[in-house]
Every structure is written in C-alpha cells, then in structure tokens.
Design a protein around this motif. Structure first.
Motif, PDB file in Angstrom:
ATOM      1  N   MET A   1      11.982 -26.025  30.227  1.00 37.89           N
ATOM      2  CA  MET A   1      11.849 -26.869  31.408  1.00 37.89           C
ATOM      3  C   MET A   1      11.087 -26.130  32.496  1.00 37.89           C
ATOM      4  O   MET A   1      11.240 -24.931  32.663  1.00 37.89           O
ATOM      5  CB  MET A   1      13.235 -27.245  31.937  1.00 37.89           C
ATOM      6  N   LYS A   2      10.301 -26.902  33.212  1.00 36.13           N
ATOM      7  CA  LYS A   2       9.603 -26.318  34.362  1.00 36.13           C
ATOM      8  C   LYS A   2      10.293 -26.834  35.619  1.00 36.13           C
ATOM      9  O   LYS A   2      10.567 -28.040  35.731  1.00 36.13           O
ATOM     10  CB  LYS A   2       8.145 -26.792  34.308  1.00 36.13           C
ATOM     11  N   LEU A  30      13.270 -20.439  28.635  1.00 35.74           N
ATOM     12  CA  LEU A  30      13.886 -21.778  28.591  1.00 35.74           C
ATOM     13  C   LEU A  30      13.583 -22.545  29.865  1.00 35.74           C
ATOM     14  O   LEU A  30      13.501 -23.769  29.875  1.00 35.74           O
ATOM     15  CB  LEU A  30      15.412 -21.665  28.427  1.00 35.74           C
ATOM     16  N   VAL A  31      13.460 -21.790  30.962  1.00 36.89           N
ATOM     17  CA  VAL A  31      13.121 -22.430  32.231  1.00 36.89           C
ATOM     18  C   VAL A  31      12.054 -21.583  32.924  1.00 36.89           C
ATOM     19  O   VAL A  31      12.070 -20.356  32.841  1.00 36.89           O
ATOM     20  CB  VAL A  31      14.390 -22.603  33.120  1.00 36.89           C
ATOM     21  N   LEU A 109      19.514 -34.358  34.123  1.00 32.63           N
ATOM     22  CA  LEU A 109      18.337 -33.586  34.520  1.00 32.63           C
ATOM     23  C   LEU A 109      17.977 -32.536  33.465  1.00 32.63           C
ATOM     24  O   LEU A 109      16.804 -32.188  33.305  1.00 32.63           O
ATOM     25  CB  LEU A 109      18.570 -32.900  35.876  1.00 32.63           C
ATOM     26  N   ALA A 110      18.980 -32.063  32.734  1.00 28.62           N
ATOM     27  CA  ALA A 110      18.718 -31.046  31.701  1.00 28.62           C
ATOM     28  C   ALA A 110      17.861 -31.612  30.574  1.00 28.62           C
ATOM     29  O   ALA A 110      17.298 -30.858  29.789  1.00 28.62           O
ATOM     30  CB  ALA A 110      20.033 -30.488  31.158  1.00 28.62           C
ATOM     31  N   VAL A 159      21.743 -27.078  36.171  1.00 34.26           N
ATOM     32  CA  VAL A 159      20.944 -27.676  35.095  1.00 34.26           C
ATOM     33  C   VAL A 159      20.595 -26.623  34.037  1.00 34.26           C
ATOM     34  O   VAL A 159      20.720 -26.867  32.833  1.00 34.26           O
ATOM     35  CB  VAL A 159      19.659 -28.323  35.670  1.00 34.26           C
ATOM     36  N   THR A 160      20.188 -25.446  34.495  1.00 31.26           N
ATOM     37  CA  THR A 160      19.719 -24.417  33.565  1.00 31.26           C
ATOM     38  C   THR A 160      20.787 -24.043  32.548  1.00 31.26           C
ATOM     39  O   THR A 160      20.512 -23.858  31.361  1.00 31.26           O
ATOM     40  CB  THR A 160      19.279 -23.162  34.347  1.00 31.26           C
TER      41      THR A 160
END
Ligand code: SAH
Length: 274
Positions: A1-2, A30-31, A109-110, A159-160
């Motif tokens: 995810m960005k 991952l982020v 959101l994830a 979220v992360t």
C-alpha cells in the motif's frame, strides 16, 4: 500500500511511524509512506497556506489551492473512479467532523492500494476540499486536536498492522478488541489450545498476563496456570464480556452473542463469580 500524507508539518512524521510494526512493514515494502509539504505547492514569497475565514470569525483556514495542486501532482485517479470503487484509492480528509475511525473502517482501508491523508490545521480546511476533492472525512474520536497529523499517524498505524504479513502472527490481529468477525470455534479439540478460539467478535479483548505468576502480592488468575484449555477459553470470553459491559456497553449492541455468551453475561450482571 502507498500512503501519502499532505501536511504543513512534514517533520512531524519523523518518529511516530518509525517504530515497531509500522517500521517493519515499511522495511518489508508492505507500505510506502510519503510525506508531502503543503507549502511546496504555494507560489508566493511567504508560502501562504492559510487565510481568513469568509463571513468573519475566529482563526485561519487552510486555503484550497495548495491542497488541490498537491493532489494533482500526486496523480491520484479521478474522484469519480475512486467513489465508484473502480480503483483502490482513497483521498481522506482528517477532520473532527468526519465519520469515526473504527476497526471496521481500518480493515476497509487496509484493502486499498493507495490512500492520501490530508491533514488540516488552524480552524480547519476550506470546505471545498471535503466537498470536491476528498472521498471521505475521518475523525479519530470525539475530541478536537490542533491538527490532522496525529490523526493521520493513527490511521496509518491502525491500517498498516492489518496488511497481510505486517504482524508476525496474523491470527493475533483477528482476535483483538473490536474485530467484528468471531473466529470460528476451532472445534473442541484440545490440541488447538485456547489461543485461536477466543476471537473478540466485536467485544473488547480479554486480559493478558505474563510472568511472574505473582508480583508484589498480585497473583495471575489461577485458571491461566492450570492448563485446562476449555476453562481458559471460557474464562477469557467471560472476562471480555465483563470488560465490555463495564467499559463499553455500547459495543454489546452490535455483537452476536452465542447462547453461552448470554448465559455468561447474565451471570456477570448478577455478580456471580466463577
Ligand atoms: N474547527 C474544527 C476543528 C479544527 S482542528 C471543528 O470544530 O471541528 C484543526 C484540524 O485538526 C482539523 O482540520 C483536522 O484536520 C484535525 N483534527 C482535529 N480533531 C480531529 C479529530 N478528532 N480527528 C481527525 N482530525 C482532527
């Protein structure tokens, strides 16, 4: 995810996101978190990002132009596509007037590939940002902060840790407080142990203890030491129900209670100890 953060205080984020799971998730790729200085999207000598409110009143308001310009530079997909769910991107304005961030919203959101978090300051942000640029307004709770930066950090952390692979043991994020879906009862087979069967199902988490078993006269509940998985399961569920009843009775309305849960709850309400 960005995750893109739009802020007038980019240095704020040196720190809060550099620890624990968020840091590990960044290192694992991952982020990817990028912080954008809103003042970089101004064109005057003073790099002005705020102005007085139309209609009078207290304080200053963040101007729309730098925010719209910043979003254009970030090249997020068009708003119609985002709102239609055609792309997994979302532009979020942090706001005390927003929809409340919950574990359910964090889980939603994830599933995104990209989220842009716009941090307000002063009296807030020109309403055209909420009306025409952002997809949703999010609040982290019913209180007023001085800026959206802490709130953005909270959103990113919540979220992360839900991204697959971010937390070593994924089952642990499924069992925590507020997590709506209760883990299926992993049969009554003893070999599974109690760990995978105490999912919160929307309740608060049950209490955790570690060694020493006795500390300054305070003992760990006996049930956790005797190794009877069935008793441990039952105790944890009862404790989760009790804590939720005590601290967050509102959550009980949204929880699907089993027959056993209802019986436990009745006993808790009547003050019957186990
Ligand atoms: N006048 C506004 C408060 C502005 S506070 C009101 O009464 O609602 C300035 C900025 O802090 C907001 O624009 C928002 O980005 C952020 N903020 C304040 N409280 C927040 C909260 N509970 N959740 C998320 N962001 C918040």
């Amino acid at each position: 995810m960005k995750a893109d953060i739009v802020t007038i205080f980019p240095d704020f984020f040196r720190g809060p996101l550099d620890f624990g799971i968020t840091r590990r998730a960044s290192e694992m790729g991952l982020v990817k978190i990028e912080v954008h200085d809103l003042r970089g999207f101004t064109h005057d000598r003073h790099r002005t990002v705020d102005d007085r409110p139309f209609g009078g009143g207290e304080g200053m308001v963040l101007k729309p132009e730098p925010i719209f310009e910043c979003l254009a530079a970030l090249q997020v997909s068009p708003r119609e596509q985002r709102l239609a769910g055609a792309v997994k991107e979302s532009v979020i304005l942090l706001s005390a007037q927003g929809e409340r961030l919950t574990q359910q919203v964090a889980a939603e959101l994830a599933g995104l590939e990209r989220m842009v978090l716009i941090c307000g300051r002063y009296e807030g942000v020109d309403e055209r940002v909420a009306g025409f640029l952002a997809d949703r307004e999010l609040s982290i709770g019913d209180y007023v902060l001085s800026g959206g930066e802490l709130a953005a950090a909270v959103v990113i952390e919540a979220v992360t840790r839900l991204l697959p692979g971010a937390v070593g043991n994924e089952a642990s994020t499924r069992q925590e407080s507020f997590t709506a879906r209760r883990e299926p009862e992993a049969a009554s087979s003893e070999d599974n142990g109690p760990d995978s069967t105490c999912g919160s199902g929307g309740l608060l988490d049950y209490p955790h203890y570690t060694r020493p078993a006795e500390f300054c006269g305070m003992a760990v509940p006996e049930v956790l030491i005797n190794g009877n998985h069935q008793e441990i399961r039952c105790w944890r569920r009862e404790q989760a129900l009790e804590k939720t009843l005590r601290n967050r009775p509102d959550l009980l309305k949204g929880v699907e209670l089993s027959k056993e849960d209802s019986q436990l709850l009745e006993r808790i309400k009547r003050g019957v100890r186990f």
